[in-house]
Write a protein that holds these residues in place. Structure first.
Motif, PDB file in Angstrom:
ATOM      1  N   UNK A 183      -2.874  17.016   6.994  1.00 49.57           N
ATOM      2  CA  UNK A 183      -1.805  17.451   6.090  1.00 49.57           C
ATOM      3  C   UNK A 183      -0.574  16.560   6.236  1.00 49.57           C
ATOM      4  N   UNK A 184      -0.248  16.185   7.473  1.00 43.04           N
ATOM      5  CA  UNK A 184       0.896  15.295   7.702  1.00 43.04           C
ATOM      6  C   UNK A 184       0.658  13.951   7.024  1.00 43.04           C
ATOM      7  N   UNK A 185      -0.571  13.436   7.154  1.00 40.08           N
ATOM      8  CA  UNK A 185      -0.887  12.162   6.521  1.00 40.08           C
ATOM      9  C   UNK A 185      -0.847  12.276   5.001  1.00 40.08           C
ATOM     10  N   UNK A 186      -1.360  13.383   4.456  1.00 35.02           N
ATOM     11  CA  UNK A 186      -1.389  13.544   2.993  1.00 35.02           C
ATOM     12  C   UNK A 186       0.024  13.634   2.420  1.00 35.02           C
ATOM     13  N   UNK A 187       0.905  14.336   3.141  1.00 36.07           N
ATOM     14  CA  UNK A 187       2.280  14.486   2.683  1.00 36.07           C
ATOM     15  C   UNK A 187       3.213  13.514   3.397  1.00 36.07           C
ATOM     16  N   UNK A 188       2.682  12.358   3.778  1.00 35.25           N
ATOM     17  CA  UNK A 188       3.493  11.356   4.474  1.00 35.25           C
ATOM     18  C   UNK A 188       4.729  11.017   3.643  1.00 35.25           C
ATOM     19  N   UNK A 189       5.867  11.014   4.327  1.00 37.17           N
ATOM     20  CA  UNK A 189       7.126  10.733   3.648  1.00 37.17           C
ATOM     21  C   UNK A 189       7.845  11.965   3.169  1.00 37.17           C
ATOM     22  N   UNK A 190       7.174  13.128   3.199  1.00 36.16           N
ATOM     23  CA  UNK A 190       7.819  14.379   2.778  1.00 36.16           C
ATOM     24  C   UNK A 190       8.734  14.882   3.891  1.00 36.16           C
ATOM     25  N   UNK A 191       9.681  15.762   3.583  1.00 39.65           N
ATOM     26  CA  UNK A 191      10.533  16.342   4.627  1.00 39.65           C
ATOM     27  C   UNK A 191       9.699  17.074   5.677  1.00 39.65           C
ATOM     28  N   UNK A 235       0.846  -1.187   0.000  1.00 45.61           N
ATOM     29  CA  UNK A 235       0.000   0.000   0.000  1.00 45.61           C
ATOM     30  C   UNK A 235       0.889   1.247   0.000  1.00 45.61           C
ATOM     31  N   UNK A 236       0.622   2.229  -0.880  1.00 41.65           N
ATOM     32  CA  UNK A 236       1.411   3.461  -0.870  1.00 41.65           C
ATOM     33  C   UNK A 236       1.350   4.137   0.493  1.00 41.65           C
ATOM     34  N   UNK A 237       2.429   4.840   0.825  1.00 41.74           N
ATOM     35  CA  UNK A 237       2.518   5.425   2.159  1.00 41.74           C
ATOM     36  C   UNK A 237       1.411   6.442   2.413  1.00 41.74           C
ATOM     37  N   UNK A 238       1.000   7.197   1.373  1.00 41.83           N
ATOM     38  CA  UNK A 238      -0.072   8.179   1.574  1.00 41.83           C
ATOM     39  C   UNK A 238      -1.382   7.485   1.922  1.00 41.83           C
ATOM     40  N   UNK A 239      -1.703   6.413   1.198  1.00 41.99           N
ATOM     41  CA  UNK A 239      -2.951   5.686   1.468  1.00 41.99           C
ATOM     42  C   UNK A 239      -2.946   5.107   2.869  1.00 41.99           C
ATOM     43  N   UNK A 240      -1.802   4.548   3.287  1.00 42.66           N
ATOM     44  CA  UNK A 240      -1.699   3.994   4.630  1.00 42.66           C
ATOM     45  C   UNK A 240      -1.857   5.085   5.682  1.00 42.66           C
ATOM     46  N   UNK A 241      -1.176   6.220   5.493  1.00 41.49           N
ATOM     47  CA  UNK A 241      -1.247   7.311   6.459  1.00 41.49           C
ATOM     48  C   UNK A 241      -2.654   7.884   6.558  1.00 41.49           C
ATOM     49  N   UNK A 242      -3.343   8.042   5.412  1.00 43.26           N
ATOM     50  CA  UNK A 242      -4.700   8.581   5.436  1.00 43.26           C
ATOM     51  C   UNK A 242      -5.661   7.588   6.085  1.00 43.26           C
ATOM     52  N   UNK A 243      -5.427   6.294   5.915  1.00 45.06           N
ATOM     53  CA  UNK A 243      -6.272   5.286   6.569  1.00 45.06           C
ATOM     54  C   UNK A 243      -6.117   5.352   8.086  1.00 45.06           C
TER      55      UNK A 243
END
Length: 307
Positions: free
Chosen positions: A39-47, A1-9
């Protein structure tokens, strides 16, 4: 699962648990935290700098909303203007042939007797949901725009903050009692219970308005910002969308107004004033933006996700 999808879930699960255990987030403090987490979940993995950008972009807006929330509770005391009780009653009766719309709606829809504890109907759940949307839709729309288009986000947030501040100024200069309070103080012959939140008992969310009432101002009724912001959302979408279906968004402020009158939160004249204020804000801010554009003031950069 992509990190954004996991974080938003994970975010959706956490928000769901919060709503069940604590309640729906409705004040600026809770909204700020939950939008930041989104916002943190949407941009999960960003700096981390991308996550702190939310705070840098949003803190002035939330400072204004917090000031509005708590100043609104004192607005009738700041300069000591007299509270207006009878004017809206007389105006509503004049507009409706001697009838008070709240009395008519509660007589037809509430039950006999009409009490806060009377068994709710199915439409009470719908109308209470529309009522509550006031506390989340304006900032929810702003969040979506912040993700997709920072220029549009700035434009919408300017309008949203402007109508809130304008409403606060009017509350200070013209404190006015709503129907439920006028009835309680015997300015209206018929008993008009405050039905706000009615219907949500069946889904366990009947207490959300109690917290808001603790910092609210019972005589901040003119204009209705519930209706004003609902109209602002509709006007904004009508101006930006191309679909012929966009005019259906006007059903939102219409339904909001129906709920407010039925629940004894506002008179019809309050709704008219709220709609008029929304139109004025759209026109005034639009002219101000065009004037800035002519002077060469640049708009905020679009978000990386929208490029």
């Amino acid at each position: 699962m992509p990190i954004r999808a996991l974080a938003m879930s994970v975010y959706a699960l956490a928000l769901g648990v919060w709503i069940v255990v604590v309640g729906l987030p409705s004040d600026p403090f809770q909204m700020f935290v939950w939008l930041w987490l989104a916002a943190i979940a949407w941009y999960a993995g960003a700096p981390w700098s991308e996550h702190t950008r939310f705070v840098r972009d949003w803190w002035p807006a939330f400072a204004v909303l917090i000031l509005y929330l708590y100043s609104r509770g004192l607005s009738d005391e700041l300069i000591g203007m007299p509270v207006h009780w009878t004017m809206p009653i007389e105006v509503d009766r004049w507009m409706f042939g001697g009838h008070l719309p709240t009395e008519v709606l509660q007589d037809r829809l509430c039950g006999d007797p009409c009490l806060r504890s009377t068994e709710p109907r199915w439409y009470d759940v719908v109308l209470t949901t529309v009522y509550f949307s006031h506390f989340v839709l304006g900032l929810g729309l702003a969040f979506v725009l912040w993700i997709r288009d920072r220029a549009a986000w700035a434009a919408w947030l300017t309008r949203y903050l402007t109508i809130n501040v304008a409403g606060l100024v009017i509350y200070i200069l013209y404190p006015m009692a709503p129907p439920w309070l006028a009835s309680k103080e015997r300015y209206i012959g018929e008993a008009l219970p405050r039905l706000t939140g009615r219907g949500w008992e069946v889904i366990g969310l009947d207490g959300f308005h109690v917290v808001l009432a603790s910092v609210g101002n019972p005589v901040a009724a003119m204009p209705s910002l519930h209706c004003g912001i609902a109209a602002l959302v509709a006007f904004w979408l009508i101006a930006r969308l191309q679909s012929p279906w966009r005019w259906l968004t006007l059903l939102y402020p219409a339904t909001m107004g129906f709920a407010l009158v039925y629940y004894a939160e506002h008179y019809v004249i309050d709704l008219i004033a709220g709609w008029a204020l929304a139109g004025l804000v759209m026109v005034a801010v639009g002219r101000w933006e065009r004037r800035r554009a002519r002077t060469g003031v640049t708009q905020p950069a679009r978000s990386p996700a929208a490029r």
